[in-house]
Design an enzyme around this catalytic site. Sequence first.
Site, mmCIF file in Angstrom:
data_model
loop_
_atom_site.group_PDB
_atom_site.id
_atom_site.type_symbol
_atom_site.label_atom_id
_atom_site.label_comp_id
_atom_site.label_asym_id
_atom_site.label_seq_id
_atom_site.Cartn_x
_atom_site.Cartn_y
_atom_site.Cartn_z
ATOM 1 N N HIS A 19 0.867 -1.185 0.000
ATOM 2 C CA HIS A 19 0.000 0.000 0.000
ATOM 3 C C HIS A 19 0.901 1.231 0.000
ATOM 4 C CE1 HIS A 19 -3.787 2.138 1.825
ATOM 5 N NE2 HIS A 19 -3.082 2.955 1.049
ATOM 6 N N HIS A 21 1.402 4.876 -2.412
ATOM 7 C CA HIS A 21 1.070 5.759 -3.543
ATOM 8 C C HIS A 21 2.383 6.374 -3.997
ATOM 9 C CE1 HIS A 21 -3.253 5.582 -2.452
ATOM 10 N NE2 HIS A 21 -2.747 5.409 -1.239
ATOM 11 N N HIS A 199 -9.564 1.399 -1.507
ATOM 12 C CA HIS A 199 -9.501 2.000 -0.174
ATOM 13 C C HIS A 199 -10.930 1.997 0.379
ATOM 14 C CE1 HIS A 199 -5.595 3.388 -1.444
ATOM 15 N NE2 HIS A 199 -5.427 4.195 -0.423
ATOM 16 N N GLU A 202 -11.312 3.828 5.764
ATOM 17 C CA GLU A 202 -10.236 4.665 6.334
ATOM 18 C C GLU A 202 -10.937 5.761 7.140
ATOM 19 O OE1 GLU A 202 -7.945 6.853 3.413
ATOM 20 O OE2 GLU A 202 -6.320 7.302 4.825
HETATM 21 N N1 HPA Z 1 -6.338 7.658 1.276
HETATM 22 C C1 HPA Z 1 -7.016 7.926 0.165
HETATM 23 N N2 HPA Z 1 -6.435 8.371 -0.936
HETATM 24 C C2 HPA Z 1 -5.125 8.543 -0.938
HETATM 25 C C3 HPA Z 1 -4.374 8.284 0.168
HETATM 26 C C4 HPA Z 1 -5.010 7.813 1.340
HETATM 27 O O1 HPA Z 1 -4.419 7.562 2.397
HETATM 28 N N3 HPA Z 1 -3.098 8.571 -0.167
HETATM 29 C C5 HPA Z 1 -3.093 8.969 -1.447
HETATM 30 N N4 HPA Z 1 -4.328 8.957 -1.927
HETATM 31 ZN ZN ZN Z 2 -3.635 4.843 0.511
#
Ligand code: HPA
Ligand code: ZN
Length: 341
Positions: A19, A21, A199, A202
């Site tokens: 995970h 980016h 995702h 979160e």
């Molecule tokens: N969450 C959602 N989108 C994202 C994140 C994240 O932590 N990091 C980069 N894009």
């Molecule tokens: Zn992420």
Amino acid sequence: MKSSNLKEIIQGIPKAELHLHIEGSFEPELMFEIANRNNIPLAYDSIESLKKAYKFNNLQEFLDIYYIGAQVLINEQDFFDLTWAYLTKVHSENVVHVEIFFDPQTHTDRGVGFDVVINGIYKALEKGKQELGISYKLIMSYLRHLSEDSAFKTLEASLPFKNWIDGVGLDSSEVGNPPSKFEKVFKASSEQGYKLVAHAGEEGPSSYIWEALDLLKVVRIDHGNRCLDDEALVQRLLDEKIPLTLCPLSNVELKVIQKMEDHPVLKMLEKGILATIHSDDPAYFGGYMSENYYETAKALNLSTEQIMQLAINAFEASWLSDDEKKKHIKTVKNYFNSLVI
Ligand code: HPA
Ligand code: ZN
């Protein structure tokens, strides 16, 4: 365990990152260098003032800065340098396998070609495989604050590069952009042979995790912190061995949790969930893989067995072949067996 000892142990573990980016690994030093060579002014006059801006109360405050930082990436060389810097950094932390996200729309919406972005990233990943021995998978992530139509256009643009892309994901502003918004494009992505992740949970509720599983049919949940709110969901994750890719430092920095001691990963491990640890956007959240393991292990007082379990889980949750998984898991076990603690 002494903390110096813990640090050394963590450093030596063969690790998998699932995970990450790539735009979130953009360190301020490199950002300034690339901004200069592309003649793009940054809103901050020094690396220090840029770093001072990295204080976030929630996901959106982070995303606003993250998208601005990415604007200096223009040429293939920029994407290559970004990816290469990440790979050399994690190589120094004994990361041996990575499955990384890139956000095509962050760049194509500014007029940068899909080909420019992916050529730079792909060439660095290949070099990393040859020279650093880091295996990789590449995941194209749709931005959920944009429309499903825009995601469809991205899918279309990706097709000439299908052989380089292993899966699709879903990121950006979660609340108000539920997985259901992307049901059709995920189905179409799957028909093209892409694996699916998203995702969920979160900042969004556990119902978004259900949607990611039931409607998008993902094989892995990115974050998924909120699953503990829902016993039936926990059971589903256990029954289907759905991995969660957790990012503890990110969770603290984005106030998903108030302090590391509150991180749900220990409860998840105790329940037998396939929980794994990663860095998300390390240039913004204060640490790469080793720091994420270390801060979590320290705050939650994880046992050596639990730390080993996290490392094994990451290979288990990866998209490596069964043989490759077995090989890496054996290496992790041998490493822990060789420790004199
Ligand atoms: N969450 C959602 N989108 C994202 C994140 C994240 O932590 N990091 C980069 N894009
Ligand atoms: Zn992420």
